[in-house]
Every structure is written in structure tokens, then in C-alpha cells.
Design a protein around this motif. Structure first.
Motif, PDB file in Angstrom:
ATOM      1  N   GLN A 108       0.832  -1.209   0.000  1.00 44.79           N
ATOM      2  CA  GLN A 108       0.000   0.000   0.000  1.00 44.79           C
ATOM      3  C   GLN A 108       0.865   1.257   0.000  1.00 44.79           C
ATOM      4  N   GLU A 109       1.883   1.269   0.850  1.00 40.44           N
ATOM      5  CA  GLU A 109       2.778   2.426   0.904  1.00 40.44           C
ATOM      6  C   GLU A 109       3.561   2.564  -0.396  1.00 40.44           C
ATOM      7  N   GLY A 110       3.938   1.419  -0.962  1.00 41.18           N
ATOM      8  CA  GLY A 110       4.641   1.455  -2.240  1.00 41.18           C
ATOM      9  C   GLY A 110       3.804   2.087  -3.335  1.00 41.18           C
ATOM     10  N   TRP A 111       2.539   1.660  -3.441  1.00 37.48           N
ATOM     11  CA  TRP A 111       1.639   2.243  -4.457  1.00 37.48           C
ATOM     12  C   TRP A 111       1.397   3.723  -4.183  1.00 37.48           C
ATOM     13  N   ASN A 112       1.277   4.102  -2.908  1.00 36.43           N
ATOM     14  CA  ASN A 112       1.072   5.512  -2.582  1.00 36.43           C
ATOM     15  C   ASN A 112       2.228   6.371  -3.090  1.00 36.43           C
ATOM     16  N   LEU A 113       3.440   5.863  -2.928  1.00 33.96           N
ATOM     17  CA  LEU A 113       4.610   6.601  -3.403  1.00 33.96           C
ATOM     18  C   LEU A 113       4.688   6.604  -4.932  1.00 33.96           C
ATOM     19  N   VAL A 114       4.280   5.514  -5.576  1.00 30.44           N
ATOM     20  CA  VAL A 114       4.208   5.495  -7.041  1.00 30.44           C
ATOM     21  C   VAL A 114       3.229   6.567  -7.529  1.00 30.44           C
ATOM     22  N   ALA A 115       2.067   6.649  -6.883  1.00 28.34           N
ATOM     23  CA  ALA A 115       1.066   7.640  -7.282  1.00 28.34           C
ATOM     24  C   ALA A 115       1.604   9.059  -7.113  1.00 28.34           C
ATOM     25  N   GLU A 171      15.751   5.410  -1.238  1.00 31.65           N
ATOM     26  CA  GLU A 171      16.342   5.217   0.086  1.00 31.65           C
ATOM     27  C   GLU A 171      15.949   3.851   0.662  1.00 31.65           C
ATOM     28  N   ALA A 172      14.672   3.517   0.519  1.00 30.67           N
ATOM     29  CA  ALA A 172      14.198   2.233   1.040  1.00 30.67           C
ATOM     30  C   ALA A 172      14.828   1.070   0.289  1.00 30.67           C
ATOM     31  N   TYR A 173      14.945   1.207  -1.032  1.00 32.56           N
ATOM     32  CA  TYR A 173      15.556   0.139  -1.842  1.00 32.56           C
ATOM     33  C   TYR A 173      17.006  -0.083  -1.433  1.00 32.56           C
ATOM     34  N   LYS A 174      17.724   1.010  -1.178  1.00 36.13           N
ATOM     35  CA  LYS A 174      19.122   0.877  -0.752  1.00 36.13           C
ATOM     36  C   LYS A 174      19.228   0.130   0.569  1.00 36.13           C
ATOM     37  N   GLY A 175      18.154   0.201   1.355  1.00 36.36           N
ATOM     38  CA  GLY A 175      18.125  -0.537   2.608  1.00 36.36           C
ATOM     39  C   GLY A 175      17.656  -1.971   2.453  1.00 36.36           C
ATOM     40  N   GLY A 176      17.443  -2.414   1.201  1.00 38.96           N
ATOM     41  CA  GLY A 176      17.065  -3.802   0.941  1.00 38.96           C
ATOM     42  C   GLY A 176      15.575  -4.070   0.949  1.00 38.96           C
ATOM     43  N   ASP A 177      14.741  -3.022   0.793  1.00 42.30           N
ATOM     44  CA  ASP A 177      13.294  -3.198   0.857  1.00 42.30           C
ATOM     45  C   ASP A 177      12.738  -3.723  -0.470  1.00 42.30           C
ATOM     46  N   ALA A 178      12.053  -4.863  -0.422  1.00 35.99           N
ATOM     47  CA  ALA A 178      11.536  -5.510  -1.637  1.00 35.99           C
ATOM     48  C   ALA A 178      10.425  -4.702  -2.289  1.00 35.99           C
ATOM     49  N   GLU A 179       9.497  -4.158  -1.483  1.00 35.87           N
ATOM     50  CA  GLU A 179       8.376  -3.429  -2.079  1.00 35.87           C
ATOM     51  C   GLU A 179       8.833  -2.104  -2.678  1.00 35.87           C
ATOM     52  N   ALA A 180       9.880  -1.522  -2.117  1.00 39.33           N
ATOM     53  CA  ALA A 180      10.451  -0.317  -2.717  1.00 39.33           C
ATOM     54  C   ALA A 180      11.023  -0.646  -4.095  1.00 39.33           C
ATOM     55  N   ALA A 181      11.683  -1.801  -4.211  1.00 40.36           N
ATOM     56  CA  ALA A 181      12.210  -2.234  -5.507  1.00 40.36           C
ATOM     57  C   ALA A 181      11.073  -2.474  -6.491  1.00 40.36           C
ATOM     58  N   ALA A 182       9.979  -3.088  -6.021  1.00 42.25           N
ATOM     59  CA  ALA A 182       8.823  -3.303  -6.882  1.00 42.25           C
ATOM     60  C   ALA A 182       8.268  -1.978  -7.369  1.00 42.25           C
TER      61      ALA A 182
END
Length: 337
Positions: free
Chosen positions: A22-29, A44-55
Motif C-alpha cells: 500500500q505504501e509502495g503504491w502511494n509513493l508510485v502515485a 532510500e528504502a531500496y538501498k536498505g534492501g526493501d523488496a516493495e520499494a524495488a517493486a
């Protein structure tokens, strides 16, 4: 307020909290609307290894929001996110294989990925899997199975997931009366709009004809053409090119009349019914070589799908062609590619 919310999210992520889909889609929007801070938060989240940020970053590259469209990078980010267990990533990879976005079209691979996404509990995957069942991907659906698939789609859409909203909209656009889903183009349009506003670009594939022809909403060809511009180059449906061809041919939606440009776009998009209709008109009126018989055959092919433009043009040209030309065209339709 929005800026503070994103800054707060970055701060939270620094303490090791993972993003939800949900947070990932919110940031995409937000990125879709030009919010640079949203993109920074995802990186920033992806650099920390977050899968949904990568998605989410994969979605941005696939859609052309925030970054130039790059299917190779989308595939890279989504594949990594899937390897970390993201059901959202599995669903978006399924879309890439279903539409042939930077990869060969592979419906079996797409269906396998959707099953995987649904099994992981991602609502969009559940909704797409349900629609696949309704469309016969699992064999002939039963009445009980249809009811279960509709219920699953409705439940998935209640989470606000953009894929699920898009697929519920598809149900309302077509209608499944026996399962409690009446045909309601106005409701379908609202759901497609909500899906698109939440960052799901493929919802625009349906919104373009809805606004161009006014299915359940007042016609708005300028809006349809603006969405078509966004879709140009997106996958194998050629919706963007087809409706831009129509806009340039007739000079609508803010585009000037430009038959040459229209016919170039129509030739590329003739596998799409709208593009096929414009392509037929280009042949009939001599803007492209091929002749009247072939042009009328392309109109007939497009009209056979229910395309509004082609249907009206068939009636017009039926009066302008000889009986022999019309018969030749009818025999030619099956061989058109």
C-alpha cells in the motif's frame, strides 16, 4: 503536509521498517504526479534492501513515471523484488509477460506468476487470477466458480489495490448479471480512473476508448488523446498509437489534421481495432497504397470487434463501393494481418 509525510517515511525506514505494498503504491502515485521526494523515499528504502520499494521502482520504470520508460530496468527491479518474496512484483512481472513489455509475450508464464502472486496474498494477484478464471484460463468456468471469482475480485478491490480496482472495473464494463455485477459503464469509468490515479498505467488502456467515445461518461477526446500520448510505446495493444492516429486523421483532441502522420501511426497499430479502422480509411482515401477493396476489408475487420469508428465508416463506404468491391473485401478479411 505531503512533504512532511514522505520525510517521516524516510526517517521510519532508516530504523528498519519495511514498506507495505500500500505504501509502495502511494509513493508510485505521488511520483506519477511529479513528487520528487516520493522517488527519493523509494530509492532510500531500496538501498536498505526493501523488496516493495524495488517493486515500486520497477513500476516507475515500466510506466515511465518519474523515470524514462525502461523495460530492462523494470524487469531487473521487479525480478529482484520477487526474489525477496514480493507478491506485488510477481503480479507486475506477469503484466510484463502478458503484454510483451521488453520480454517475449508468454501467457503461460504470466499466468504462473499471477498464481504465485495470489498465493502470496497480494490482492492484485488475487483479482487478476479471478479474472483469468472468468475468462476461461482454467477451462470452462462453472456458475459457482464464477460467483467465487467475482466475490474474490470485489474483496480484493476493497483493499484499494490498483490492479484489483482495474479488474473490478473490467467486470462492471462487461457485466456479469447472474453474479450480481450489472453492466455499469459509469461505475467502470470511475474505478478505472481510481486505478490510474493510484499509479496503475494499464488502466489507461481502457480509459482511452471510454473517454474518446463517451462510454458512461461525457465524451472528452482531449483527455483520451492525452492518455494515448502516455500509452504510446506501451506493449503490444497499440492503444496509444491507434487513438493518436485517429486524433491526427480527424483533427480532434487538440491535434491538427495530419493524414500523413495519422496513417503512419495507423500502419503501426493496425492490429488494434481503432488503428485498423484508421488504416482502412487511409487505404480507401489513397493516403497509403493498397486500394479500396483492401481498405474496406480492414474496416470490416475492425467493425467485427464492435469498434464504433469502423462501424460508422462501414455504413458510409458501403454506399460508395460497388457490390463487387464489397464482396471482394469480405473474402479478404480472414487473411488480413
Amino acid at each position: 503536509m505531503k512533504k512532511l509525510a514522505v520525510v517521516g517515511l524516510v526517517a521510519a525506514l532508516s530504523f528498519g521498517l519495511a514498506l507495505s505494498w500500500q505504501e509502495g503504491w502511494n509513493l508510485v502515485a505521488k511520483a506519477q504526479r511529479g513528487d520528487v521526494k516520493a522517488v527519493e523515499a523509494l530509492v532510500e528504502a531500496y538501498k536498505g534492501g526493501d523488496a516493495e520499494a524495488a517493486a515500486a521502482i520497477g513500476v516507475l520504470y515500466m510506466s515511465g513515471f518519474a523515470y524514462p520508460r525502461d523495460y530492462g530496468k523494470a524487469l531487473e527491479y521487479l525480478s529482484w523484488a520477487r526474489s525477496k518474496g514480493s507478491g506485488w512484483a510477481s503480479a507486475m512481472l506477469a503484466l510484463m509477460y502478458d503484454f510483451g513489455l521488453g520480454v517475449p509475450r508468454d501467457e503461460k508464464r504470466a499466468l504462473d506468476l499471477i498464481r504465485e502472486s495470489a498465493a502470496q496474498g497480494y490482492p492484485g494477484g488475487v483479482a487478476v487470477k479471478s479474472i483469468a478464471y472468468i475468462l476461461g484460463a482454467e477451462g470452462k468456468p462453472t456458475d459457482e466458480g464464477l460467483s467465487q471469482a467475482v466475490a474474490a475480485t470485489v474483496q480484493a478491490a476493497s483493499t484499494g489495490d490498483p490492479l484489483a480496482l482495474n479488474n473490478l472495473a473490467r467486470l462492471y464494463f462487461s457485466g456479469l448479471e447472474k453474479q450480481g455485477i450489472p453492466r455499469d459503464w459509469a461505475k467502470a469509468a470511475r474505478l478505472f480512473e481510481e486505478s490510474y490515479a493510484k499509479g496503475y498505467l494499464p488502466a489507461a488502456l481502457r480509459l482511452v476508448p471510454i473517454y474518446y467515445y463517451g462510454y458512461g461518461v461525457p465524451p472528452d477526446q482531449a483527455k483520451a488523446v492525452a492518455l494515448a500520448e502516455r500509452l504510446k510505446g506501451f506493449g503490444s495493444t497499440f492503444v496509444g498509437e491507434a487513438y493518436l492516429a485517429s486524433a491526427y486523421y480527424f483533427g480532434v483532441g487538440g491535434k491538427p489534421k495530419d493524414p500523413k502522420r495519422a496513417c503512419q501511426l495507423a500502419e503501426v497499430s493496425r492490429s488494434n481495432p481503432q488503428g485498423s479502422a484508421v488504416y482502412g480509411l487511409c487505404l480507401l482515401e489513397g493516403h497509403l497504397p493498397g486500394g479500396r477493396v483492401q481498405g474496406y476489408a480492414w474496416l470490416l475487420k475492425a467493425a467485427g470487434t464492435g469498434n464504433d469508428l469502423a462501424t460508422s465508416l462501414v455504413k458510409e463506404w458501403e454506399k460508395r463501393l460497388s457490390a463487387d468491391e464489397r464482396e471482394q473485401a469480405k473474402r479478404l478479411v480472414a487473411d488480413l494481418k
